[in-house]
Design an enzyme around this catalytic site. Structure first.
Site, PDB file in Angstrom:
ATOM      1  N   ARG A   1      19.534 -30.929  -5.069  1.00  0.00           N
ATOM      2  CA  ARG A   1      20.768 -31.733  -5.187  1.00  0.00           C
ATOM      3  C   ARG A   1      21.442 -31.488  -6.524  1.00  0.00           C
ATOM      4  O   ARG A   1      20.773 -31.482  -7.558  1.00  0.00           O
ATOM      5  CB  ARG A   1      20.442 -33.231  -5.058  1.00  0.00           C
TER       6      ARG A   1
ATOM      7  N   HIS B   1      21.639 -46.255  -0.863  1.00  0.00           N
ATOM      8  CA  HIS B   1      22.218 -46.245  -2.214  1.00  0.00           C
ATOM      9  C   HIS B   1      23.358 -45.246  -2.321  1.00  0.00           C
ATOM     10  O   HIS B   1      23.549 -44.382  -1.455  1.00  0.00           O
ATOM     11  CB  HIS B   1      21.149 -45.884  -3.258  1.00  0.00           C
TER      12      HIS B   1
END
Ligand code: SIN
Length: 286
Positions: free
Chosen positions: A277, A118
């Site tokens: 992240r 993705h």
């Protein structure tokens, strides 16, 4: 003509300006990825150094910075250098820093944040420009992240196929990737983006669908769209478009979500892995 017959010469570098004065750039493969040394990210990026890192990102799409000790505040400041930061409604952030998404796998967990190609948050009307992933705890082996170059995947199609795909709008939804969790979050149900997008900085065309979040093609039934998407999901991650990043503790990887996809390998049973992240918001694709 089969697409395998049509594969043009590999090129990772659309800009051909690999003359850096402040950083050392060592390509990982001929398709994408570079290891950047001589940079201490805890000091932040500005001026000519920032300009060189930006240029390296446009040329190599995925940058690996080994050995970066970063606090939560430093990681956020670094991400904010490139744009506003996304807060993900489906994946818990740090309690005091919701912009830092925790990608956490405990020793005894088998269902992990892994295993599907993705690009980040394509279910948003303005998907991500790029993401920074910082390795906090890594398994002794395994847990690599793979990346694929969506310019190359696009350029390797025949002109005929590119003409067919060029006018299409693909549909994306968080519900497909994040399942029930999405039903409780404030996410748009389905958004559409051009199936082939133009990178806003390089002007190059990139395929922009992914098996995690893309659920259809506008104006087509799923019987019509699914075979096209299935072909693209296979084609776009051909080995020659990819690189594989082996993590070391405190490595930081910065990737461009507008022209890459990534895949976290779930191959470290019994070990813990913790990554932080930050996801940088991007433009509306065109
Ligand atoms: C992600 O999809 O952003 C996570 C990648 C990884 O954990 O390797």
């Amino acid at each position: 003509m089969a697409s395998a017959d049509y594969l043009p010469p590999l090129r990772h570098d659309g800009q051909a300006t690999d003359d850096y004065k402040l950083i050392t750039v060592a390509p990982v493969t001929g398709s994408l990825g570079a290891v950047i040394s001589d940079v201490d990210l805890s000091c932040g990026l500005e001026g000519n150094l920032l300009a060189e890192v930006r240029r390296a990102l446009l040329n190599h799409l995925v940058l690996v910075f080994p050995g970066q000790e970063l606090s939560a505040e430093q990681l956020i400041a670094l991400g904010a250098t490139f744009g506003s930061l996304h807060v993900n409604p489906f994946v818990a952030g740090l309690p005091d820093h919701p912009e830092i998404m925790q990608i956490r796998s405990e020793e005894n967990e088998t269902a992990r944040f892994a295993g599907r190609w993705h690009s980040d948050i394509t279910w948003e009307t303005r998907p991500s420009m790029g993401s920074l992933l910082h390795a906090r705890t890594i398994p002794p082996y395994g847990g690599d992240t793979l990346f694929a170059n969506m310019y190359m995947a696009c350029e390797a199609l025949t002109p005929t196929m590119r003409r067919v795909l060029n006018g299409l709008q693909a549909q994306h939804t968080a519900f497909q990737g994040h399942g029930r969790a999405a039903a409780f979050a404030d996410a748009p149900e389905v958004v559409t983006h051009p199936l082939v997008r133009t990178h806003p900085e390089t002007g190059r065309k990139a395929l922009f669908v992914n098996e995690y979040f893309t659920c259809g093609i506008q104006g087509m039934t799923s019987d019509e769209s699914q075979p096209i998407l299935d072909f693209l999901f296979r084609h776009m991650v051909r080995t020659e478009f990819t690189c594989r990043i082996r993590w070391s503790e405190n490595a930081l990887v910065f990737w461009d979500n507008r022209c890459t996809q990534h895949y976290a390998a779930n191959d470290y049973p019994g070990d813990k892995r913790l990554m932080w992240r930050v996801t940088i918001n991007g433009d509306k694709p065109y």
